[in-house]
Design a protein around this motif. Structure first.
Motif, mmCIF file in Angstrom:
data_model
loop_
_atom_site.group_PDB
_atom_site.id
_atom_site.type_symbol
_atom_site.label_atom_id
_atom_site.label_comp_id
_atom_site.label_asym_id
_atom_site.label_seq_id
_atom_site.Cartn_x
_atom_site.Cartn_y
_atom_site.Cartn_z
ATOM 1 N N LEU A 237 0.602 -1.141 -0.002
ATOM 2 C CA LEU A 237 -0.192 0.134 -0.073
ATOM 3 C C LEU A 237 0.930 1.349 -0.025
ATOM 4 O O LEU A 237 0.286 2.205 -0.140
ATOM 5 C CB LEU A 237 -1.049 0.040 1.200
ATOM 6 C CG LEU A 237 -2.233 -0.672 0.904
ATOM 7 C CD1 LEU A 237 -2.304 -2.006 0.496
ATOM 8 C CD2 LEU A 237 -3.203 -0.586 2.437
ATOM 9 N N GLY A 238 2.009 1.163 0.325
ATOM 10 C CA GLY A 238 3.091 2.086 0.340
ATOM 11 C C GLY A 238 2.745 3.151 1.621
ATOM 12 O O GLY A 238 2.922 4.490 1.353
ATOM 13 N N CYS A 239 2.469 2.529 2.656
ATOM 14 C CA CYS A 239 2.357 3.392 3.782
ATOM 15 C C CYS A 239 3.016 2.705 4.954
ATOM 16 O O CYS A 239 3.657 1.825 5.023
ATOM 17 C CB CYS A 239 0.963 3.336 4.240
ATOM 18 S SG CYS A 239 0.083 1.926 4.719
ATOM 19 N N SER A 240 3.384 3.468 5.869
ATOM 20 C CA SER A 240 3.894 2.947 7.161
ATOM 21 C C SER A 240 3.232 1.884 7.992
ATOM 22 O O SER A 240 1.875 2.022 7.794
ATOM 23 C CB SER A 240 4.373 4.071 8.127
ATOM 24 O OG SER A 240 3.321 4.630 8.850
ATOM 25 N N LYS A 241 3.806 1.069 8.765
ATOM 26 C CA LYS A 241 3.202 -0.022 9.570
ATOM 27 C C LYS A 241 2.507 0.733 10.702
ATOM 28 O O LYS A 241 1.235 0.376 11.002
ATOM 29 C CB LYS A 241 4.221 -0.768 10.114
ATOM 30 C CG LYS A 241 4.787 -1.753 8.957
ATOM 31 C CD LYS A 241 5.633 -2.771 9.763
ATOM 32 C CE LYS A 241 7.034 -2.215 10.171
ATOM 33 N NZ LYS A 241 8.010 -3.037 10.831
ATOM 34 N N ARG A 242 3.001 1.893 11.296
ATOM 35 C CA ARG A 242 2.351 2.761 12.352
ATOM 36 C C ARG A 242 1.023 3.257 11.763
ATOM 37 O O ARG A 242 0.060 3.326 12.482
ATOM 38 C CB ARG A 242 3.353 3.915 12.501
ATOM 39 C CG ARG A 242 2.557 4.625 13.500
ATOM 40 C CD ARG A 242 3.618 5.896 14.300
ATOM 41 N NE ARG A 242 3.147 6.905 15.233
ATOM 42 C CZ ARG A 242 3.546 7.610 15.557
ATOM 43 N NH1 ARG A 242 4.856 8.108 15.149
ATOM 44 N NH2 ARG A 242 3.163 8.443 16.411
ATOM 45 N N TYR A 243 0.944 3.892 10.490
ATOM 46 C CA TYR A 243 -0.252 4.266 9.689
ATOM 47 C C TYR A 243 -1.196 3.215 9.784
ATOM 48 O O TYR A 243 -2.559 3.335 10.278
ATOM 49 C CB TYR A 243 0.006 4.998 8.510
ATOM 50 C CG TYR A 243 -1.143 5.443 8.116
ATOM 51 C CD1 TYR A 243 -1.618 6.670 8.452
ATOM 52 C CD2 TYR A 243 -1.652 5.121 6.443
ATOM 53 C CE1 TYR A 243 -2.714 7.287 7.902
ATOM 54 C CE2 TYR A 243 -2.799 5.756 6.008
ATOM 55 C CZ TYR A 243 -3.289 6.873 6.801
ATOM 56 O OH TYR A 243 -4.428 7.440 5.997
ATOM 57 N N LEU A 244 -0.907 1.993 9.348
ATOM 58 C CA LEU A 244 -1.884 0.865 9.364
ATOM 59 C C LEU A 244 -2.386 0.302 10.791
ATOM 60 O O LEU A 244 -3.677 0.221 10.802
ATOM 61 C CB LEU A 244 -1.165 -0.311 8.532
ATOM 62 C CG LEU A 244 -1.018 -0.587 7.102
ATOM 63 C CD1 LEU A 244 -0.321 -1.674 6.686
ATOM 64 C CD2 LEU A 244 -2.635 -0.332 6.601
ATOM 65 N N HIS A 245 -1.349 0.635 11.730
ATOM 66 C CA HIS A 245 -1.789 0.143 13.209
ATOM 67 C C HIS A 245 -3.071 1.201 13.527
ATOM 68 O O HIS A 245 -4.000 0.889 14.001
ATOM 69 C CB HIS A 245 -0.716 0.210 13.989
ATOM 70 C CG HIS A 245 0.090 -1.104 14.021
ATOM 71 N ND1 HIS A 245 -0.494 -2.332 14.061
ATOM 72 C CD2 HIS A 245 1.359 -1.322 13.856
ATOM 73 C CE1 HIS A 245 0.552 -3.184 14.149
ATOM 74 N NE2 HIS A 245 1.697 -2.661 13.923
#
Length: 322
Positions: A237-245
């Motif tokens: 998705l091209g996003c950070s793991k923190r953002y997904l969390h």
């Protein structure tokens, strides 16, 4: 005048003739399918169908069964249709290209009939279907070549409006002149495309809601991969793991919990639909690597052990043989 309503019914036929009649009916509508009554002693079904210009409209009710368009039979020009399926009663399970989708009353599933797929209905179901030639969608700028399956809703919004119009069109089809049928068919295609375009656009949007939808889609596509993890999802998705969390936390869950719950739901569906598979086979096919761990989390999530569902299904299958 437009086409009249035609009816195909398997009532009163021998079991063997019922299956062949159902195959013949489906073949005349949109191409050849394998049909399996799932160990039932008969296949009781009825299809009412009509054509409006180049569209085929069907109202279908049928007992437990499985239909499949297999890879061996997949030919590029044999099934040149998109099917819009409105579930009105019962539950079905759709599978195509590794995706498993549960279809409940009020759900819509739109999919490419030419791609190998199967639909399992463990019990009696009813659904309305619109069969659309791909060419009509291409003419309107919608990418229909190898279109991915879309799960939509007919309970609200454009999906509900489209389903209402499908009902009205079916009821009035026999009264339409040839010119009116063309106009009604054009209007119906445009209405059917509204929820499809909304779903298609969602994948091209940015923002938290669109990213969450894309994450859900990626997870569902890769549920069988035992190595599926947040690193894969964030990279895709091209996003950070923190953002997904954060996205999943805002919705009261975690990425890990979402993955395991989705896997457990698919495992239960498969245990209920396939009495011949072992619990271990089912668990491992959905990304679990330990049958004891699977049994523990299954019981925690559903409140029952998987063996109880498996035994109940095997018992039902055995009773159906007598």
């Amino acid at each position: 005048m437009s086409d009249t309503i035609h009816t195909l019914s398997t009532m009163g036929m021998t079991p063997k003739r019922q299956i062949q009649s159902w195959i013949d009916g489906l073949t005349s509508l949109c191409g050849y399918f394998d049909v399996d009554p799932l160990e039932a002693s008969s296949l009781e079904g009825r299809i009412d169908y009509t054509t409006v210009s180049r569209l085929k409209l069907c109202q279908i009710e049928v007992s437990q069964h499985r239909i499949a368009h297999t890879l061996a039979r997949a030919k590029g020009n044999e099934h040149p249709y998109i099917k819009i399926h409105f579930q009105t009663y019962g539950v079905s399970y759709f599978e195509q290209e590794g995706r498993h989708i549960e279809i409940n009353p009020g759900d819509i599933i739109a999919y490419d009939v030419s791609c190998p797929h199967s639909i399992i209905s463990p019990a009696f179901t009813r659904h309305d279907v619109v069969i659309v030639p791909k060419a009509l969608l291409r003419d309107r700028g919608f990418p229909s070549q190898r279109m991915p399956a879309y799960k939509l809703t007919a309970k609200t919004g454009t999906g509900r409006i489209a389903h209402d119009f499908v009902h009205a069109t079916f009821d009035e089809a026999a009264k339409l002149s040839a010119n009116s049928a063309v106009g009604v068919a054009d209007s119906l295609i445009d209405l059917l495309l509204l929820p499809l375009r909304e779903a298609d656009t969602m994948f091209d949007r940015v923002g938290p809601e669109a990213t969450y939808v894309r994450a859900q889609f990626f997870i569902r596509e890769h549920l069988r991969d035992p190595d599926l993890c947040i690193d894969q999802i964030s990279a895709e998705l091209g996003c950070s793991k923190r953002y997904l969390h954060m996205l999943f936390s805002e919705r009261g869950t975690t990425v890990s919990d979402y993955i395991w719950q989705a896997r457990l739901q698919n495992c239960r569906q498969e245990l209920e639909a396939h009495a011949g598979k072992t619990i271990t086979d089912v668990a491992f096919s959905w990304g679990f690597s330990s049958s004891s761990h699977f049994s523990r989390v299954f019981r925690k999530y559903f409140g029952v052990v998987p063996s109880s569902i498996h035994k109940a299904q095997q018992g039902a299958a055995s009773s159906g043989e007598h």
